[in-house]
Every structure is written in structure tokens, then in C-alpha cells.
Design an enzyme around this catalytic site. Structure first.
Site, PDB file in Angstrom:
ATOM      1  N   GLU A   1       0.558  -1.281  -0.180  1.00 38.10           N
ATOM      2  CA  GLU A   1       0.211   0.041   0.195  1.00 38.10           C
ATOM      3  C   GLU A   1       0.866   1.017  -0.617  1.00 38.10           C
ATOM      4  O   GLU A   1       0.536   2.704  -0.470  1.00 38.10           O
ATOM      5  CB  GLU A   1      -1.027  -0.123   1.202  1.00 38.10           C
ATOM      6  CG  GLU A   1      -2.086  -0.629   0.529  1.00 38.10           C
ATOM      7  CD  GLU A   1      -2.825   0.145   0.340  1.00 38.10           C
ATOM      8  OE1 GLU A   1      -2.515   0.151  -1.334  1.00 38.10           O
ATOM      9  OE2 GLU A   1      -4.076   0.349   0.386  1.00 38.10           O
TER      10      GLU A   1
ATOM     11  N   THR B   1      -5.040  11.246  -5.698  1.00 30.49           N
ATOM     12  CA  THR B   1      -5.305  10.776  -4.273  1.00 30.49           C
ATOM     13  C   THR B   1      -4.244  12.082  -3.939  1.00 30.49           C
ATOM     14  O   THR B   1      -4.630  12.152  -2.520  1.00 30.49           O
ATOM     15  CB  THR B   1      -4.174   9.026  -4.424  1.00 30.49           C
ATOM     16  OG1 THR B   1      -5.175   7.865  -4.661  1.00 30.49           O
ATOM     17  CG2 THR B   1      -4.342   9.247  -2.160  1.00 30.49           C
TER      18      THR B   1
HETATM   19  P1  ADP Z   1      -8.182   3.127  -5.483  1.00 29.81           P
HETATM   20  O1  ADP Z   1      -8.137   4.032  -5.359  1.00 29.81           O
HETATM   21  O2  ADP Z   1      -8.348   2.178  -6.302  1.00 29.81           O
HETATM   22  O3  ADP Z   1      -7.634   2.300  -3.786  1.00 29.81           O
HETATM   23  P2  ADP Z   1      -5.092   3.215  -5.336  1.00 29.81           P
HETATM   24  O4  ADP Z   1      -5.029   4.713  -6.139  1.00 29.81           O
HETATM   25  O5  ADP Z   1      -5.390   2.714  -4.092  1.00 29.81           O
HETATM   26  O6  ADP Z   1      -6.176   2.771  -6.320  1.00 29.81           O
HETATM   27  O7  ADP Z   1      -3.499   2.383  -6.380  1.00 29.81           O
HETATM   28  C1  ADP Z   1      -4.064   2.400  -8.049  1.00 29.81           C
HETATM   29  C2  ADP Z   1      -2.316   3.346  -8.074  1.00 29.81           C
HETATM   30  O8  ADP Z   1      -1.760   1.786  -7.382  1.00 29.81           O
HETATM   31  C3  ADP Z   1      -2.354   3.304  -9.337  1.00 29.81           C
HETATM   32  O9  ADP Z   1      -1.199   4.542  -9.610  1.00 29.81           O
HETATM   33  C4  ADP Z   1      -1.563   2.002  -9.501  1.00 29.81           C
HETATM   34  O10 ADP Z   1      -0.788   2.037 -11.172  1.00 29.81           O
HETATM   35  C5  ADP Z   1      -0.694   1.632  -8.522  1.00 29.81           C
HETATM   36  N1  ADP Z   1      -0.890   0.314  -8.533  1.00 29.81           N
HETATM   37  C6  ADP Z   1       0.693  -0.597  -8.892  1.00 29.81           C
HETATM   38  N2  ADP Z   1       0.335  -1.935  -8.540  1.00 29.81           N
HETATM   39  C7  ADP Z   1      -0.737  -2.235  -8.301  1.00 29.81           C
HETATM   40  C8  ADP Z   1      -2.422  -3.570  -8.087  1.00 29.81           C
HETATM   41  N3  ADP Z   1      -1.244  -4.417  -8.565  1.00 29.81           N
HETATM   42  N4  ADP Z   1      -3.086  -2.798  -8.243  1.00 29.81           N
HETATM   43  C9  ADP Z   1      -3.908  -1.424  -8.430  1.00 29.81           C
HETATM   44  N5  ADP Z   1      -3.266  -0.904  -7.970  1.00 29.81           N
HETATM   45  C10 ADP Z   1      -2.083  -0.997  -8.554  1.00 29.81           C
END
Ligand code: ADP
Length: 308
Positions: free
Chosen positions: A128, A180
Site C-alpha cells: 500500500e 489521491t
Molecule cells: P484505489 O483508489 O482504487 O484504492 P489506489 O489509488 O490505491 O487505487 O491505487 C492505484 C495506484 O497504484 C495506481 O497508481 C496504480 O498504477 C498503482 N498500482 C501498482 N500496482 C498495482 C496493483 N497491483 N493494483 C492496483 N494498483 C496498482
């Protein structure tokens, strides 16, 4: 067993008044990951979806989790993973957390469950950190443990599972991008004492409402006087969606994660579906594409669906 398939659920973090400390797991959407144990210390990532996420282990949250597990155990163990993502990255419904949690649970399972659940959460939090720059657990904990999680503290890690009634969750994901970093940057660093008092009253009320199956108390406590007034300006139609969903019978809800998704909790399936229609009407009128889900709180968390 050398291969395991896991189902990794989406999650709603920043549960209204519970910014950074309360999250819940959903049944839908969910990612599928197949993880294979290797007898050489490397991480191989395959994507079986259209999102083009990085396959370099250091740039993919699942890869970062595997690397941190390998660093801990030493030796020649490695992991090969195929990720089938259904939770769109950047949706606000825990896309990165699903990969991080799935990787940590699968690795632990393949290694014979040598780690405690707190350790599994810690490994997942390393992933994360790659996605959001900070180690937070309000998506990770419910994704791994299921249900509703309270993150009372990160240092030291103190996670409390909160029992709740079988609530229905309606989610709308408007197809817009809320970065974010922007959502973090616009937050004020100071709060007024009167707002803090109202917020902690709501957090205590919400947790008590969940534990006592007191729907009215849950509804009254689903109020955020600190984060939502600032962040909701990044989400077109937010106030109208919220007002009309409540008129349609939703207990309440708010921004999912850091947006742009919006979620609402309801007592029953028919209300949750009526809430979905209301959300769709607002976004049809605004003219922004969307995806909706009508689902329930997922009490299982990451699930092992096959092993061979
Ligand atoms: P969400 O808002 O849905 O939680 P996040 O902002 O936490 O999504 O995560 C998305 C970011 O993490 C993007 O920049 C994405 O490229 C990166 N990322 C890297 N690896 C992964 C993965 N396995 N799954 C999802 N996002 C990933």
C-alpha cells in the site's frame, strides 16, 4: 501445495467519520490472483486484464509485498503471480489494497501459514505504501479480515474487527480521475475543537450502532464534518447524490476512499437497488459515465478459492 488462487475483495476505506481508521470489505468487485511458489528468489508478474499495471516487481504493489516476504524468509523462495483485476485502479474502492492483501495472504498460505494475521497485514501494508506513499491499513485490514475494521493504531499495529448487521452497500464509480495526491493535498492540517468533538461523537456512535445493530444510530452517525466538506468538491454531483440517496431510504454514506466512488449503506436489498437508481439518475443528468455495484459487506475477506 505450490499454487493458490485467491479472491481479493474491494474495500471502502475512510468510512465517513472514520477517516484513516475505519474500513469495510465488499463482495463485489473482487480481483482474482493465482500465485505459484518458485524455487528461485525472483518475482514474476503477469497481468490478465486491460489495466496495463507495471510488471516490474518494485512498481507493482503485489510485487513489493512478495519482495518483503522474501526478504524476511531468506533462502531461494520466489513467487510467480497472475493478476486478474476487476477493481479499477484509482477507483477509491481499494484496487491496490486488493493486490497487496491477496499477495500477502497467498504467500503466507503457500509457506504453511507461518505468519500471524498482524504480520500478514504488515506485509500487505508495504505494498500500500507504494500506491499511496503512506502505510495505511483501512483498506488492507478489512480486505484481509473481512467485515468492518477499526485501525485504532498503526504504530504499534492495533486492529479491531467490529461486528455489524448484514448491511447492503451501493457504490457508484463515476469514470473521472481524482488523484489521491490532490485529495490529500486539499485537506486542512488543523481542525476546530467543536468539529473534532462532533466527529468523535459520530465515530463512537457509528461503532456502537454497528455492534448493537442499531440502524438509526448508524444513520445518525454517518456524518463527516471534517474531510467530506473539503473533498466532496472534487466529485461532481456529490451533494445531490447524497441527499437523494437518503431520501430513497439509505442509512447514509459518503466518499469511498479518496474518491471518486461514492457509497451508501442500506438495511435491505430493495432499498440498495432504489439507491442505485437514484445515483444513476444524477450521473445520467450530469453526463458522466459510471459503473455501479449493489453488494453487501463481505465478512470473509481474501478467500482461498483453489489450491493445487
Ligand atoms: P484505489 O483508489 O482504487 O484504492 P489506489 O489509488 O490505491 O487505487 O491505487 C492505484 C495506484 O497504484 C495506481 O497508481 C496504480 O498504477 C498503482 N498500482 C501498482 N500496482 C498495482 C496493483 N497491483 N493494483 C492496483 N494498483 C496498482
Amino acid at each position: 501445495m505450490s499454487t493458490v488462487k485467491v479472491k481479493c475483495p474491494g474495500t471502502v476505506a475512510n468510512l465517513v467519520c472514520g477517516f484513516d481508521i475505519l474500513g469495510l470489505a465488499l463482495h463485489e468487485p473482487a480481483d482474482i490472483m493465482e500465485v505459484k511458489l518458485l524455487d528461485e528468489p525472483r518475482v514474476i508478474i503477469h497481468n490478465r486484464d486491460a489495466y496495463n499495471l507495471p510488471t516490474e516487481p518494485e512498481k507493482n504493489v503485489a510485487g513489493v509485498v512478495f519482495l518483503s516476504v522474501m526478504e524476511r524468509i531468506g533462502g531461494h523462495t520466489g513467487f510467480e503471480v497472475t493478476i486478474e483485476k476487476h477493481i479499477k485502479p484509482g477507483s477509491g474502492i481499494g484496487s491496490s489494497a486488493a493486490s497487496a492483501a491477496g499477495a500477502a495472504v497467498a504467500a503466507n498460505h503457500l509457506l504453511g501459514n507461518i505468519f500471524t494475521s498482524d504480520e500478514v497485514v504488515q506485509f500487505a501494508m508495504n505494498g500500500e505504501k507504494l500506491a499511496s506513499g503512506v502505510k495505511h491499513a483501512d483498506n488492507i485490514a478489512p480486505c484481509i479480515l473481512g467485515g468492518i475494521s477499526l485501525i485504532r493504531s498503526i504504530h504499534p499495529l492495533d486492529i479491531v474487527s467490529i461486528p455489524s448487521p448484514d448491511l447492503y452497500v451501493t457504490v457508484i464509480h463515476p469514470q473521472i480521475e481524482v488523484r489521491t495526491s490532490d485529495a490529500r493535498q486539499i485537506l486542512k492540517q488543523q481542525v476546530l475543537l467543536k468539529d473534532a468533538i462532533r466527529q468523535w461523537g459520530n465515530i463512537a456512535g457509528l461503532v456502537t450502532g454497528f455492534m448493537k445493530n442499531d440502524y438509526d444510530l448508524i444513520g445518525r452517525s454517518l456524518e463527516d464534518v471534517i474531510i467530506e466538506p473539503v473533498r466532496s468538491i472534487l466529485i461532481p454531483g456529490f451533494d445531490e447524490v447524497k441527499r437523494k440517496c437518503k431520501e430513497a431510504g439509505a442509512l447514509g454514506g459518503g466518499i469511498s476512499g479518496s474518491g471518486p466512488s461514492i457509497f451508501m449503506l442500506s438495511k435491505d436489498d430493495s432499498t440498495a437497488k432504489a439507491v442505485e437508481s437514484v445515483m444513476q439518475e444524477v450521473y445520467n443528468k450530469i453526463g458522466i459515465d459510471y459503473h455501479t455495484y449493489v453488494t453487501m459487506i463481505n465478512k470473509k475477506g481474501v478467500e482461498i478459492v483453489a489450491g493445487y
